[in-house]
Design an enzyme around this catalytic site. Structure first.
Site, PDB file in Angstrom:
ATOM      1  N   HIS A 220      -3.197  -8.219  -3.036  1.00  0.00           N
ATOM      2  CA  HIS A 220      -4.183  -7.189  -3.449  1.00  0.00           C
ATOM      3  C   HIS A 220      -4.848  -6.680  -2.165  1.00  0.00           C
ATOM      4  O   HIS A 220      -4.145  -6.225  -1.252  1.00  0.00           O
ATOM      5  CB  HIS A 220      -5.138  -7.829  -4.453  1.00  0.00           C
ATOM      6  CG  HIS A 220      -6.056  -6.912  -5.202  1.00  0.00           C
ATOM      7  ND1 HIS A 220      -5.940  -5.540  -5.212  1.00  0.00           N
ATOM      8  CD2 HIS A 220      -7.145  -7.182  -6.002  1.00  0.00           C
ATOM      9  CE1 HIS A 220      -6.896  -5.018  -5.970  1.00  0.00           C
ATOM     10  NE2 HIS A 220      -7.651  -5.991  -6.453  1.00  0.00           N
ATOM     11  N   LYS A 253       8.327 -10.423   1.270  1.00  0.00           N
ATOM     12  CA  LYS A 253       7.481  -9.309   0.806  1.00  0.00           C
ATOM     13  C   LYS A 253       6.975  -8.549   2.034  1.00  0.00           C
ATOM     14  O   LYS A 253       6.517  -9.156   3.002  1.00  0.00           O
ATOM     15  CB  LYS A 253       6.269  -9.843   0.044  1.00  0.00           C
ATOM     16  CG  LYS A 253       6.541 -10.111  -1.422  1.00  0.00           C
ATOM     17  CD  LYS A 253       6.093  -8.943  -2.314  1.00  0.00           C
ATOM     18  CE  LYS A 253       6.809  -8.929  -3.655  1.00  0.00           C
ATOM     19  NZ  LYS A 253       6.340  -9.942  -4.573  1.00  0.00           N
ATOM     20  N   ILE A 254       7.049  -7.236   1.990  1.00  0.00           N
ATOM     21  CA  ILE A 254       6.544  -6.430   3.103  1.00  0.00           C
ATOM     22  C   ILE A 254       5.151  -5.948   2.696  1.00  0.00           C
ATOM     23  O   ILE A 254       5.001  -5.147   1.756  1.00  0.00           O
ATOM     24  CB  ILE A 254       7.474  -5.221   3.397  1.00  0.00           C
ATOM     25  CG1 ILE A 254       8.944  -5.669   3.472  1.00  0.00           C
ATOM     26  CG2 ILE A 254       7.040  -4.498   4.670  1.00  0.00           C
ATOM     27  CD1 ILE A 254       9.290  -6.662   4.546  1.00  0.00           C
ATOM     28  N   MET A 255       4.160  -6.431   3.406  1.00  0.00           N
ATOM     29  CA  MET A 255       2.781  -6.177   2.994  1.00  0.00           C
ATOM     30  C   MET A 255       2.383  -4.713   3.222  1.00  0.00           C
ATOM     31  O   MET A 255       2.720  -4.129   4.246  1.00  0.00           O
ATOM     32  CB  MET A 255       1.838  -7.113   3.743  1.00  0.00           C
ATOM     33  CG  MET A 255       2.057  -8.536   3.349  1.00  0.00           C
ATOM     34  SD  MET A 255       1.862  -8.713   1.543  1.00  0.00           S
ATOM     35  CE  MET A 255       2.481 -10.349   1.292  1.00  0.00           C
ATOM     36  N   GLY A 256       1.678  -4.164   2.221  1.00  0.00           N
ATOM     37  CA  GLY A 256       1.290  -2.754   2.310  1.00  0.00           C
ATOM     38  C   GLY A 256       2.291  -1.833   1.626  1.00  0.00           C
ATOM     39  O   GLY A 256       2.133  -0.611   1.690  1.00  0.00           O
ATOM     40  N   HIS A 259       3.696  -1.124  -5.519  1.00  0.00           N
ATOM     41  CA  HIS A 259       2.486  -1.061  -6.338  1.00  0.00           C
ATOM     42  C   HIS A 259       2.805  -1.453  -7.772  1.00  0.00           C
ATOM     43  O   HIS A 259       3.906  -1.200  -8.259  1.00  0.00           O
ATOM     44  CB  HIS A 259       1.883   0.354  -6.318  1.00  0.00           C
ATOM     45  CG  HIS A 259       0.450   0.349  -6.721  1.00  0.00           C
ATOM     46  ND1 HIS A 259       0.050   0.463  -8.027  1.00  0.00           N
ATOM     47  CD2 HIS A 259      -0.672   0.202  -5.988  1.00  0.00           C
ATOM     48  CE1 HIS A 259      -1.274   0.399  -8.079  1.00  0.00           C
ATOM     49  NE2 HIS A 259      -1.728   0.235  -6.854  1.00  0.00           N
ATOM     50  N   ARG A 268      -3.216   7.793  -2.257  1.00  0.00           N
ATOM     51  CA  ARG A 268      -4.186   7.499  -1.199  1.00  0.00           C
ATOM     52  C   ARG A 268      -3.510   7.352   0.153  1.00  0.00           C
ATOM     53  O   ARG A 268      -4.136   7.536   1.199  1.00  0.00           O
ATOM     54  CB  ARG A 268      -4.948   6.213  -1.547  1.00  0.00           C
ATOM     55  CG  ARG A 268      -5.700   6.300  -2.849  1.00  0.00           C
ATOM     56  CD  ARG A 268      -6.151   4.937  -3.350  1.00  0.00           C
ATOM     57  NE  ARG A 268      -5.025   4.068  -3.705  1.00  0.00           N
ATOM     58  CZ  ARG A 268      -5.144   2.859  -4.198  1.00  0.00           C
ATOM     59  NH1 ARG A 268      -6.330   2.337  -4.408  1.00  0.00           N
ATOM     60  NH2 ARG A 268      -4.076   2.131  -4.503  1.00  0.00           N
ATOM     61  N   ASP A 310      -3.104   0.334   1.328  1.00  0.00           N
ATOM     62  CA  ASP A 310      -3.430  -0.602   2.413  1.00  0.00           C
ATOM     63  C   ASP A 310      -2.670  -0.354   3.708  1.00  0.00           C
ATOM     64  O   ASP A 310      -3.168  -0.684   4.785  1.00  0.00           O
ATOM     65  CB  ASP A 310      -3.157  -2.041   1.958  1.00  0.00           C
ATOM     66  CG  ASP A 310      -4.281  -2.583   1.083  1.00  0.00           C
ATOM     67  OD1 ASP A 310      -5.429  -2.135   1.269  1.00  0.00           O
ATOM     68  OD2 ASP A 310      -4.010  -3.441   0.230  1.00  0.00           O
TER      69      ASP A 310
HETATM   70  C1  LIG Z   1      -4.988  -1.996  -2.830  1.00  0.00           C
HETATM   71  C2  LIG Z   1      -3.899  -2.800  -3.393  1.00  0.00           C
HETATM   72  O1  LIG Z   1      -4.144  -3.850  -3.913  1.00  0.00           O
HETATM   73  S1  LIG Z   1      -2.341  -2.153  -3.295  1.00  0.00           S
HETATM   74  C3  LIG Z   1      -1.259  -3.567  -3.332  1.00  0.00           C
HETATM   75  C4  LIG Z   1      -1.372  -4.347  -2.059  1.00  0.00           C
HETATM   76  N1  LIG Z   1      -0.391  -5.420  -2.008  1.00  0.00           N
HETATM   77  C5  LIG Z   1       0.658  -5.391  -1.181  1.00  0.00           C
HETATM   78  O2  LIG Z   1       0.873  -4.471  -0.411  1.00  0.00           O
HETATM   79  C6  LIG Z   1       1.549  -6.607  -1.197  1.00  0.00           C
HETATM   80  C7  LIG Z   1       3.023  -6.221  -1.197  1.00  0.00           C
HETATM   81  N2  LIG Z   1       3.391  -5.660  -2.496  1.00  0.00           N
HETATM   82  C8  LIG Z   1       3.646  -6.475  -3.557  1.00  0.00           C
HETATM   83  O3  LIG Z   1       3.637  -7.710  -3.475  1.00  0.00           O
HETATM   84  C9  LIG Z   1       3.939  -5.808  -4.888  1.00  0.00           C
HETATM   85  O4  LIG Z   1       4.504  -4.532  -4.690  1.00  0.00           O
HETATM   86  C10 LIG Z   1       2.696  -5.686  -5.772  1.00  0.00           C
HETATM   87  C11 LIG Z   1       1.979  -7.037  -5.902  1.00  0.00           C
HETATM   88  C12 LIG Z   1       1.701  -4.689  -5.205  1.00  0.00           C
HETATM   89  C13 LIG Z   1       3.120  -5.185  -7.136  1.00  0.00           C
HETATM   90  O5  LIG Z   1       3.904  -6.189  -7.708  1.00  0.00           O
HETATM   91  P1  LIG Z   1       4.844  -5.909  -8.973  1.00  0.00           P
HETATM   92  O6  LIG Z   1       4.120  -5.080  -9.950  1.00  0.00           O
HETATM   93  O7  LIG Z   1       5.364  -7.224  -9.400  1.00  0.00           O
HETATM   94  O8  LIG Z   1       5.985  -5.044  -8.277  1.00  0.00           O
HETATM   95  P2  LIG Z   1       7.258  -4.364  -8.938  1.00  0.00           P
HETATM   96  O9  LIG Z   1       7.408  -4.788 -10.366  1.00  0.00           O
HETATM   97  O10 LIG Z   1       7.152  -2.928  -8.637  1.00  0.00           O
HETATM   98  O11 LIG Z   1       8.425  -5.002  -8.076  1.00  0.00           O
HETATM   99  C14 LIG Z   1       9.738  -4.532  -8.246  1.00  0.00           C
HETATM  100  C15 LIG Z   1      10.659  -5.198  -7.266  1.00  0.00           C
HETATM  101  O12 LIG Z   1      10.355  -4.746  -5.950  1.00  0.00           O
HETATM  102  C16 LIG Z   1      10.095  -5.846  -5.110  1.00  0.00           C
HETATM  103  N3  LIG Z   1       8.982  -5.526  -4.255  1.00  0.00           N
HETATM  104  C17 LIG Z   1       7.811  -4.966  -4.645  1.00  0.00           C
HETATM  105  N4  LIG Z   1       7.013  -4.826  -3.592  1.00  0.00           N
HETATM  106  C18 LIG Z   1       7.687  -5.296  -2.516  1.00  0.00           C
HETATM  107  C19 LIG Z   1       7.363  -5.412  -1.153  1.00  0.00           C
HETATM  108  N5  LIG Z   1       6.162  -5.037  -0.687  1.00  0.00           N
HETATM  109  N6  LIG Z   1       8.283  -5.933  -0.313  1.00  0.00           N
HETATM  110  C20 LIG Z   1       9.485  -6.328  -0.771  1.00  0.00           C
HETATM  111  N7  LIG Z   1       9.841  -6.231  -2.076  1.00  0.00           N
HETATM  112  C21 LIG Z   1       8.948  -5.728  -2.942  1.00  0.00           C
HETATM  113  C22 LIG Z   1       9.700  -6.977  -6.059  1.00  0.00           C
HETATM  114  O13 LIG Z   1       9.916  -8.246  -5.471  1.00  0.00           O
HETATM  115  C23 LIG Z   1      10.574  -6.705  -7.235  1.00  0.00           C
HETATM  116  O14 LIG Z   1      11.879  -7.188  -6.938  1.00  0.00           O
HETATM  117  P3  LIG Z   1      12.725  -7.969  -8.047  1.00  0.00           P
HETATM  118  O15 LIG Z   1      12.880  -6.989  -9.179  1.00  0.00           O
HETATM  119  O16 LIG Z   1      13.993  -8.301  -7.336  1.00  0.00           O
HETATM  120  O17 LIG Z   1      11.900  -9.153  -8.417  1.00  0.00           O
HETATM  121  O1  LIG Z   2      -4.390  -0.985  -8.810  1.00  0.00           O
HETATM  122  C1  LIG Z   2      -3.931  -2.010  -8.286  1.00  0.00           C
HETATM  123  O2  LIG Z   2      -3.227  -2.850  -8.887  1.00  0.00           O
HETATM  124  C2  LIG Z   2      -4.191  -2.297  -6.855  1.00  0.00           C
HETATM  125  C3  LIG Z   2      -4.787  -1.154  -6.120  1.00  0.00           C
HETATM  126  O3  LIG Z   2      -4.116  -0.272  -5.669  1.00  0.00           O
HETATM  127  C4  LIG Z   2      -6.229  -1.107  -5.995  1.00  0.00           C
HETATM  128  O4  LIG Z   2      -6.939  -1.968  -6.540  1.00  0.00           O
HETATM  129  O5  LIG Z   2      -6.728  -0.192  -5.307  1.00  0.00           O
END
Ligand SMILES: CC(=O)SCCNC(=O)CCNC(=O)[C@H](O)C(C)(C)COP(=O)(O)OP(=O)(O)OC[C@H]1O[C@@H](n2cnc3c(N)ncnc32)[C@H](O)[C@@H]1OP(=O)(O)O
Ligand SMILES: O=C([O-])CC(=O)C(=O)O
Length: 373
Positions: A220, A253-256, A259, A268, A310
């Protein structure tokens, strides 16, 4: 089984009504009380957006001026809170500092009645940069700073406390946009935490303390710090591309990126990206912004994953001289507005949030005396 996976994380299920925000709907895909995020980021002050979220409508000129003055007057820290902050070690995570600071404030300025909720939300909005920067400057440099400044904006005030001098116009402008972009996002994990807590009729400080804990995680809000740690390891776009391909291969997981709601882009991201580009030029950056763009290109080419709010915040904050570990706490200084608006909304039409679980544990079985286990 397929049904279980689909419903994991409550994805795609409505958990209630809200008048505050739409995410992933038509147009740019993000609105606060009906106003498009692009227009807000271009035309509004963060304090106006805070007013809109917390009080329901945009303020008239006089109301805005009054609100800004009120926030300015509420930046001081009680002595007892300063004492607590001075006990927290310099290697603590600043999100833990905010969690403790909010909780302590709840002991000193306890919410007694529902009618006080607006006043407590405004106070938290005004005081959060003081909590963070008082601890940061004391624990890292041994300085007991004065937290009351003349700055009219929350963003300018934040940078002033951090750096000990007023922010440049450019930096104050970027902080303003950043705080607007982070202010609200429907039923995200931290807001939902706040609403669950509010639904038990708990106090505002408890709801916000819980929300800070949820925002801290790298899936998050913590992703902006994790993204910065990742991109700062690479000295060129080519190196970034090689490393990202390796990470994808290893299923890291690649951070950022990615969604839970948006499928093609996070509205954004392009807004903060443009400011990150301008800041890169301003500081004469030679590689960090280019590394970020290459990661963005590779992620889309390889996985059709896009940067979320992010990712470009990482380089933008870095170019303004903000230490990486303060990135997610800035998110708190903004998202407080969304959290509190949701707490008010939950309280106004409350029923305790208590979903059910599908039991998948052992069948009923006989008790085994301890000697026989
Ligand atoms: C302000 C905020 O909070 S924005 C979110 C900030 N968080 C991040 O940037 C962390 C990295 N991102 C993630 O971990 C995820 O994309 C989340 C937590 C944001 C959303 O998670 P979910 O809703 O479960 O993602 P979603 O269902 O779209 O995932 C689909 C597939 O893409 C993959 N995937 C999604 N995001 C990523 C990523 N950042 N890097 C690599 N793979 C990814 C998942 O592992 C999944 O693969 P699978 O089907 O083989 O299991
Ligand atoms: O909506 C979400 O799941 C995460 C997000 O982008 C935020 O809280 O800004």
């Amino acid at each position: 089984m397929a049904e279980t996976i689909k419903s994991t994380g409550l994805r795609g299920q409505s958990a209630g009504n809200t008048e505050i925000c739409t995410v992933g709907k038509s147009g740019s895909g993000l609105t606060y009380r009906g106003y498009d995020i692009q227009e807000l980021a271009e035309k509004a002050r963060f304090e106006e957006v805070a007013y809109l979220l917390l009080k329901g409508e945009l303020p008239a000129r006089q109301e805005l001026n009054g609100y800004i003055s009120q926030l300015q007057r509420s930046r001081g820290l009680p002595e007892a809170l300063k004492k607590v902050l001075e006990q927290i070690p310099s290697d603590a995570h600043p999100m833990d500092v905010l969690r403790t600071g909010t909780s302590m404030l709840g002991n000193l300025e306890t919410e007694q009645r529902l009618e006080e909720q607006q006043a407590h939300a405004d106070r938290l909005l005004a005081v959060m940069p003081s909590v963070l920067n008082y601890w940061y400057r004391y624990s890292h440099f041994g300085e007991r700073i004065e937290t009351e400044t003349d700055d009219t904006s929350v963003g300018g005030h934040f940078l002033h406390l951090l750096h000990g001098k007023p922010a440049s116009d450019l930096h104050a402008r970027v902080m303003n946009v950043s705080l607007i972009l982070y202010a609200e996002h429907e039923f995200n994990a931290s807001t939902f935490t706040a609403r669950v807590c509010a639904s038990t009729l708990s106090d505002l400080h408890s709801c916000v303390t819980g929300a800070i804990g949820s925002l801290r995680g790298p899936l998050h809000g913590g992703a902006n710090e994790a993204a910065m740690e990742m991109i700062s390891r690479w000295s060129s776009p080519d190196e970034a591309e090689r490393q990202i391909l390796g990470m994808l291969e290893r299923k890291d997981k690649i951070m950022g990126f990615g969604h839970a709601i948006y499928r093609e882009f996070d509205p954004r991201s392009a807004i903060i990206q443009a400011w990150a580009r301008q800041l890169a030029e301003d500081v004469g950056d030679t590689h960090l912004y280019a590394v970020s763009e290459r990661v963005d290109e590779v992620m889309w080419r390889e996985k059709k994953l896009f940067p979320n709010a992010d990712f470009y915040h990482a380089s933008a904050y870095h170019f303004m001289g903000i230490p990486t570990k303060l990135f997610t706490p800035i998110f708190v200084c903004s998202r407080l507005t969304g959290w509190c608006a949701h707490i008010f909304e939950q309280r106004a039409n409350n029923r305790i949030i208590r979903p059910s679980a599908d039991y998948v544990g052992p069948e009923k079985r006989a008790w085994v005396p301890i000697e026989q286990r």
